[in-house]
Design a protein around this motif. Structure first.
Motif, short mmCIF file in Angstrom:
data_model
loop_
_atom_site.label_atom_id
_atom_site.label_comp_id
_atom_site.label_asym_id
_atom_site.label_seq_id
_atom_site.Cartn_x
_atom_site.Cartn_y
_atom_site.Cartn_z
N GLN A 27 0.83 -1.20 0.00
CA GLN A 27 0.00 0.00 0.00
C GLN A 27 0.87 1.25 0.00
OE1 GLN A 27 -3.40 -0.83 2.87
NE2 GLN A 27 -4.25 -0.42 0.84
N TRP A 28 1.97 1.24 0.72
CA TRP A 28 2.87 2.40 0.72
C TRP A 28 3.54 2.56 -0.65
CZ3 TRP A 28 1.21 5.53 3.91
CH2 TRP A 28 0.91 5.21 5.22
N VAL A 29 3.83 1.45 -1.32
CA VAL A 29 4.36 1.52 -2.68
C VAL A 29 3.35 2.22 -3.58
CG1 VAL A 29 4.94 0.16 -4.73
CG2 VAL A 29 5.91 -0.48 -2.53
N GLU A 30 2.08 1.85 -3.48
CA GLU A 30 1.05 2.45 -4.31
C GLU A 30 0.88 3.93 -4.00
OE1 GLU A 30 -0.58 1.30 -7.07
OE2 GLU A 30 1.02 -0.15 -6.79
N GLU A 31 0.95 4.30 -2.72
CA GLU A 31 0.85 5.72 -2.36
C GLU A 31 1.99 6.51 -2.98
OE1 GLU A 31 1.59 8.73 1.31
OE2 GLU A 31 0.58 6.87 1.84
N LEU A 32 3.20 5.98 -2.86
CA LEU A 32 4.35 6.66 -3.41
C LEU A 32 4.27 6.74 -4.93
CD1 LEU A 32 6.95 8.15 -2.87
CD2 LEU A 32 8.13 5.95 -2.72
N ARG A 33 3.81 5.67 -5.57
CA ARG A 33 3.66 5.68 -7.03
C ARG A 33 2.69 6.76 -7.46
NH1 ARG A 33 0.26 4.71 -10.51
NH2 ARG A 33 -1.25 3.92 -9.02
N ALA A 34 1.57 6.88 -6.75
CA ALA A 34 0.58 7.91 -7.08
C ALA A 34 1.16 9.31 -6.88
CB ALA A 34 -0.68 7.71 -6.23
N LEU A 35 1.91 9.50 -5.82
CA LEU A 35 2.55 10.80 -5.58
C LEU A 35 3.56 11.13 -6.69
CD1 LEU A 35 3.10 10.76 -1.72
CD2 LEU A 35 1.63 12.31 -3.02
N LEU A 54 6.62 13.59 -0.82
CA LEU A 54 7.37 12.45 -1.36
C LEU A 54 8.35 11.92 -0.32
CD1 LEU A 54 8.15 13.58 -5.01
CD2 LEU A 54 6.74 11.65 -4.31
N ASP A 55 8.98 12.82 0.41
CA ASP A 55 9.93 12.41 1.43
C ASP A 55 9.23 11.62 2.53
OD1 ASP A 55 12.59 12.46 2.62
OD2 ASP A 55 11.72 13.85 4.10
N ALA A 56 8.07 12.09 2.97
CA ALA A 56 7.32 11.39 4.03
C ALA A 56 6.85 10.02 3.55
CB ALA A 56 6.14 12.25 4.49
N ALA A 57 6.33 9.96 2.32
CA ALA A 57 5.86 8.67 1.79
C ALA A 57 7.02 7.69 1.64
CB ALA A 57 5.14 8.88 0.46
N THR A 58 8.17 8.20 1.24
CA THR A 58 9.35 7.35 1.11
C THR A 58 9.75 6.80 2.48
OG1 THR A 58 10.10 8.58 -0.82
CG2 THR A 58 11.75 7.26 0.32
N GLY A 59 9.69 7.64 3.49
CA GLY A 59 10.01 7.20 4.85
C GLY A 59 9.07 6.12 5.35
N ARG A 60 7.76 6.30 5.06
CA ARG A 60 6.79 5.27 5.48
C ARG A 60 7.04 3.96 4.75
NH1 ARG A 60 3.44 9.93 5.38
NH2 ARG A 60 2.77 9.45 3.26
N LEU A 61 7.37 4.05 3.46
CA LEU A 61 7.65 2.83 2.70
C LEU A 61 8.90 2.14 3.25
CD1 LEU A 61 7.26 0.83 0.44
CD2 LEU A 61 8.41 2.44 -1.10
N CYS A 62 9.93 2.89 3.51
CA CYS A 62 11.16 2.30 4.04
C CYS A 62 10.90 1.61 5.38
CB CYS A 62 12.24 3.36 4.19
SG CYS A 62 12.90 3.94 2.62
N ALA A 63 10.11 2.24 6.24
CA ALA A 63 9.78 1.63 7.53
C ALA A 63 9.00 0.33 7.33
CB ALA A 63 8.99 2.61 8.39
N ALA A 64 8.05 0.34 6.39
CA ALA A 64 7.26 -0.87 6.13
C ALA A 64 8.13 -1.98 5.56
CB ALA A 64 6.12 -0.54 5.17
N VAL A 65 9.08 -1.62 4.69
CA VAL A 65 9.95 -2.64 4.09
C VAL A 65 10.86 -3.25 5.16
CG1 VAL A 65 11.85 -2.98 2.45
CG2 VAL A 65 9.82 -1.71 1.76
N LEU A 66 11.27 -2.45 6.13
CA LEU A 66 12.11 -2.98 7.20
C LEU A 66 11.38 -4.05 8.01
CD1 LEU A 66 13.94 0.22 8.46
CD2 LEU A 66 14.93 -1.72 7.21
N ASP A 67 10.05 -3.99 8.03
CA ASP A 67 9.27 -4.99 8.76
C ASP A 67 9.19 -6.33 8.02
OD1 ASP A 67 8.77 -3.27 10.85
OD2 ASP A 67 6.79 -2.66 10.09
N LEU A 68 9.62 -6.35 6.76
CA LEU A 68 9.56 -7.58 5.97
C LEU A 68 10.86 -8.37 6.14
CD1 LEU A 68 8.22 -6.10 2.62
CD2 LEU A 68 6.88 -7.14 4.45
N GLY A 69 10.75 -9.64 6.12
CA GLY A 69 11.96 -10.46 6.09
C GLY A 69 12.46 -10.54 4.65
N PRO A 70 13.62 -11.15 4.44
CA PRO A 70 14.18 -11.24 3.09
C PRO A 70 13.24 -11.88 2.07
CG PRO A 70 15.80 -11.92 4.72
CD PRO A 70 14.51 -11.73 5.45
#
Length: 116
Positions: A27-35, A54-70
Motif C-alpha cells: 500500500q505504501w508503494v502504491e501511495e508513493l507511485r501515485a505521488l 514524497l519524502d514522508a511517503a518514502t520514509g513510510r515505505l522504508c519503515a514498512a519494508v524494514l518490517d519484511l523479512g528477506p
C-alpha cells in the motif's frame, strides 16, 4: 455494462488475507507511485513542487519494508524497481524547470512587457 471490462491496475496490492506486513508495504508503494505521477505532472506543467510529501511517503515505505523479512522483501522487489524507474522522469522534469522566481508565465510576461 455490456461488454465492459475493467482494466487491471498495475502493481495492485495483494489481498489483505496474505501477510499484513507485505500488504502494508504494498500500500505504501502504491501511495508513493501515485505521488510520483502527480509530482511528474506538476513538474512538467512548470508548477512548484513541495517534495516533503514524497519524502514522508518514502520514509513510510522504508519503515514498512524494514518490517519484511528477506523472503517477503523479494516479493516486493518488482514494485520497488518500478518506483525507481518512475523517479527518473520526475528528476529530469525537475532539472529542466527553471529555478523558482526565474520562471515567468508567458501571459504575464506579455502583459508586463506590452507596448503602451
Amino acid at each position: 455494462m455490456h461488454g465492459a471490462t475493467a482494466e487491471p491496475v498495475a502493481c495492485a496490492p495483494s489481498a489483505p488475507a496474505g501477510n499484513p506486513a507485505l500488504f502494508a508495504a504494498e500500500q505504501w508503494v502504491e501511495e508513493l507511485r501515485a505521488l510520483l505521477v502527480v509530482s511528474l505532472a506538476l513538474a512538467e506543467a512548470g508548477r512548484p513542487l513541495d517534495l516533503a510529501g514524497l519524502d514522508a511517503a518514502t520514509g513510510r515505505l522504508c519503515a514498512a519494508v524494514l518490517d519484511l523479512g528477506p523472503e517477503l522483501g523479494r516479493r516486493l522487489r518488482p514494485r520497488m524497481v518500478a518506483l525507481l524507474e518512475a523517479i527518473g522522469p520526475l528528476e529530469a522534469a525537475i532539472r529542466a524547470a527553471p529555478p523558482p522566481g526565474l520562471a515567468q508565465p508567458a501571459a504575464r510576461y506579455r502583459t508586463q512587457n506590452a507596448p503602451d
